[in-house]
Design an enzyme around this catalytic site. Structure first.
Site, PDB file in Angstrom:
ATOM      1  N   ASP A 185       0.858  -1.192   0.000  1.00 39.94           N
ATOM      2  CA  ASP A 185       0.000   0.000   0.000  1.00 39.94           C
ATOM      3  C   ASP A 185       0.892   1.238   0.000  1.00 39.94           C
ATOM      4  OD1 ASP A 185      -2.934   0.924   0.311  1.00 39.94           O
ATOM      5  OD2 ASP A 185      -1.781   2.237   1.633  1.00 39.94           O
TER       6      ASP A 185
HETATM    7  N1  LIG Z   1       3.034   3.727 -12.577  1.00 40.44           N
HETATM    8  C1  LIG Z   1       3.080   4.456 -11.425  1.00 40.44           C
HETATM    9  N2  LIG Z   1       2.228   4.124 -10.405  1.00 40.44           N
HETATM   10  C2  LIG Z   1       2.322   4.863  -9.274  1.00 40.44           C
HETATM   11  C3  LIG Z   1       3.234   5.940  -9.110  1.00 40.44           C
HETATM   12  N3  LIG Z   1       3.050   6.454  -7.847  1.00 40.44           N
HETATM   13  C4  LIG Z   1       2.068   5.730  -7.259  1.00 40.44           C
HETATM   14  N4  LIG Z   1       1.645   4.766  -8.112  1.00 40.44           N
HETATM   15  C5  LIG Z   1       0.583   3.771  -7.900  1.00 40.44           C
HETATM   16  O1  LIG Z   1      -0.418   4.352  -7.063  1.00 40.44           O
HETATM   17  C6  LIG Z   1      -1.128   3.274  -6.447  1.00 40.44           C
HETATM   18  C7  LIG Z   1      -1.227   3.570  -4.965  1.00 40.44           C
HETATM   19  O2  LIG Z   1      -2.467   3.100  -4.515  1.00 40.44           O
HETATM   20  P1  LIG Z   1      -2.616   1.800  -3.562  1.00 40.44           P
HETATM   21  O3  LIG Z   1      -3.899   1.931  -2.846  1.00 40.44           O
HETATM   22  O4  LIG Z   1      -1.357   1.591  -2.796  1.00 40.44           O
HETATM   23  O5  LIG Z   1      -2.696   0.562  -4.568  1.00 40.44           O
HETATM   24  P2  LIG Z   1      -3.829   0.211  -5.619  1.00 40.44           P
HETATM   25  O6  LIG Z   1      -3.414   0.770  -6.949  1.00 40.44           O
HETATM   26  O7  LIG Z   1      -5.164   0.596  -5.113  1.00 40.44           O
HETATM   27  O8  LIG Z   1      -3.701  -1.360  -5.763  1.00 40.44           O
HETATM   28  P3  LIG Z   1      -3.862  -2.460  -4.597  1.00 40.44           P
HETATM   29  O9  LIG Z   1      -2.462  -2.919  -4.280  1.00 40.44           O
HETATM   30  O10 LIG Z   1      -4.699  -3.531  -5.220  1.00 40.44           O
HETATM   31  O11 LIG Z   1      -4.514  -1.770  -3.414  1.00 40.44           O
HETATM   32  C8  LIG Z   1      -0.337   1.999  -6.700  1.00 40.44           C
HETATM   33  O12 LIG Z   1      -0.929   1.245  -7.729  1.00 40.44           O
HETATM   34  C9  LIG Z   1       1.023   2.541  -7.142  1.00 40.44           C
HETATM   35  O13 LIG Z   1       1.691   1.616  -8.004  1.00 40.44           O
HETATM   36  C10 LIG Z   1       4.107   6.252 -10.207  1.00 40.44           C
HETATM   37  O14 LIG Z   1       4.923   7.192 -10.179  1.00 40.44           O
HETATM   38  N5  LIG Z   1       3.994   5.473 -11.327  1.00 40.44           N
END
Ligand SMILES: Nc1nc2c(ncn2[C@@H]2O[C@H](COP(=O)(O)OP(=O)(O)OP(=O)(O)O)[C@@H](O)[C@H]2O)c(=O)[nH]1
Length: 202
Positions: A79
Site C-alpha cells: 500500500d
Molecule cells: N506507474 C506508477 N504508479 C504509481 C506511481 N506512484 C504511485 N503509483 C501507484 O499508485 C497506487 C497507490 O495506490 P494503492 O492503494 O497503494 O494501490 P492500488 O493501486 O489501489 O492497488 P492495490 O495494491 O490492489 O490496493 C499503486 O498502484 C502505485 O503503483 C508512479 O509514479 N507510477
C-alpha cells in the site's frame, strides 16, 4: 537455475499494474490476486493518522486477506500513502479531483510512504515501509490542465495523480528516494527478505 526458487509462484495481492510490472521485469514468477478490502473503512476505524502506519496496516490487511485463502503460498500485500504535511491524499476519483490534488501538491514537498507485507498461512513474515520525498514544481492552472489532457485517465491509478516514469516527470524539480518506493513496491528490502528465505537464485 531459475530466479524464483519457490515451489509455487508468489502471490501479489494487488491490482496495481505498476506493481505487477515491477515484479515481472524483475523476473519473479507470480500470480495477481487482488485483495478485496475496504481500505478507507479500515483506515477510518484504525484510529491511525501517521501515513507510514496507515500504509503498513493496509499492506498487512491485503496480505492477510489473500494468505488466509491461499495456504502455503507466499503472499505480498502493498500500500502507498501520500502525505502533504499532515494531510493524507488517496487516489483521485476523476479529473476534477486530480486537478485539485495537483494544485495542492504544486510548489510543495510531499512524502510517499510505500509499505509491503509478506504473509504465509495467515502469519506476517516480513514488513517494511520506505519513504520517498517528492518536490513538485509550482504549476500554473494552464500547466495542470495541459498535463491532465496529455496524461488522461492514467492519473486516477496513482495516489499522487502522476506516473513518474511517464509524463509525471514534468511535474517535479527534486526527488529523494528510490524508484521502486515511488512506484509503490520497495523491491530492495522485499528481495533481501526473499533471499533470506532462499527463494531467489540471485
Ligand atoms: N506507474 C506508477 N504508479 C504509481 C506511481 N506512484 C504511485 N503509483 C501507484 O499508485 C497506487 C497507490 O495506490 P494503492 O492503494 O497503494 O494501490 P492500488 O493501486 O489501489 O492497488 P492495490 O495494491 O490492489 O490496493 C499503486 O498502484 C502505485 O503503483 C508512479 O509514479 N507510477
Amino acid at each position: 537455475m531459475s530466479l524464483w526458487l519457490g515451489k509455487e509462484p508468489l502471490v501479489l495481492a494487488s491490482q496495481s499494474k505498476a506493481r505487477q510490472m515491477l515484479l515481472a521485469k524483475a523476473g519473479i514468477a507470480f500470480e495477481s490476486d487482488p485483495a478485496d478490502i475496504d481500505e478507507r473503512a479500515i483506515q477510518a476505524s484504525s484510529g491511525r493518522s501517521a501515513p507510514g502506519e496507515i500504509a503498513g496496516l493496509l499492506a498487512r490487511e491485503k496480505a492477510f486477506s489473500i494468505s488466509n485463502r491461499r495456504p502455503t503460498r507466499y503472499v505480498i500485500g502493498a500500500d502507498q500513502t501520500l502525505a502533504l504535511g499532515s494531510h493524507i491524499l488517496n487516489k483521485p476519483e476523476g479529473r476534477a479531483q486530480a486537478a485539485d490534488q495537483l494544485r495542492a501538491l504544486a510548489g510543495h514537498r510531499h512524502e510517499l510512504h510505500a509499505a509491503i507485507a509478506v504473509a504465509r498461512d495467515g502469519k506476517v513474515l516480513f514488513e517494511h515501509v520506505s519513504i520517498a520525498r517528492m518536490t513538485m514544481r509550482p504549476l500554473r492552472d494552464a500547466e495542470i490542465e495541459n498535463y491532465l489532457n496529455e496524461a488522461g485517465d492514467a492519473v486516477t491509478s496513482s495516489v499522487g495523480a502522476y506516473q513518474l516514469e511517464g509524463l509525471g516527470v514534468h511535474l517535479f524539480e527534486r526527488i529523494e528516494g528510490d524508484h521502486f518506493t515511488i512506484l509503490g513496491l520497495p523491491l530492495l528490502p522485499l528481495f533481501a527478505f526473499l533471499r533470506s528465505e532462499h527463494l531467489l537464485g540471485i
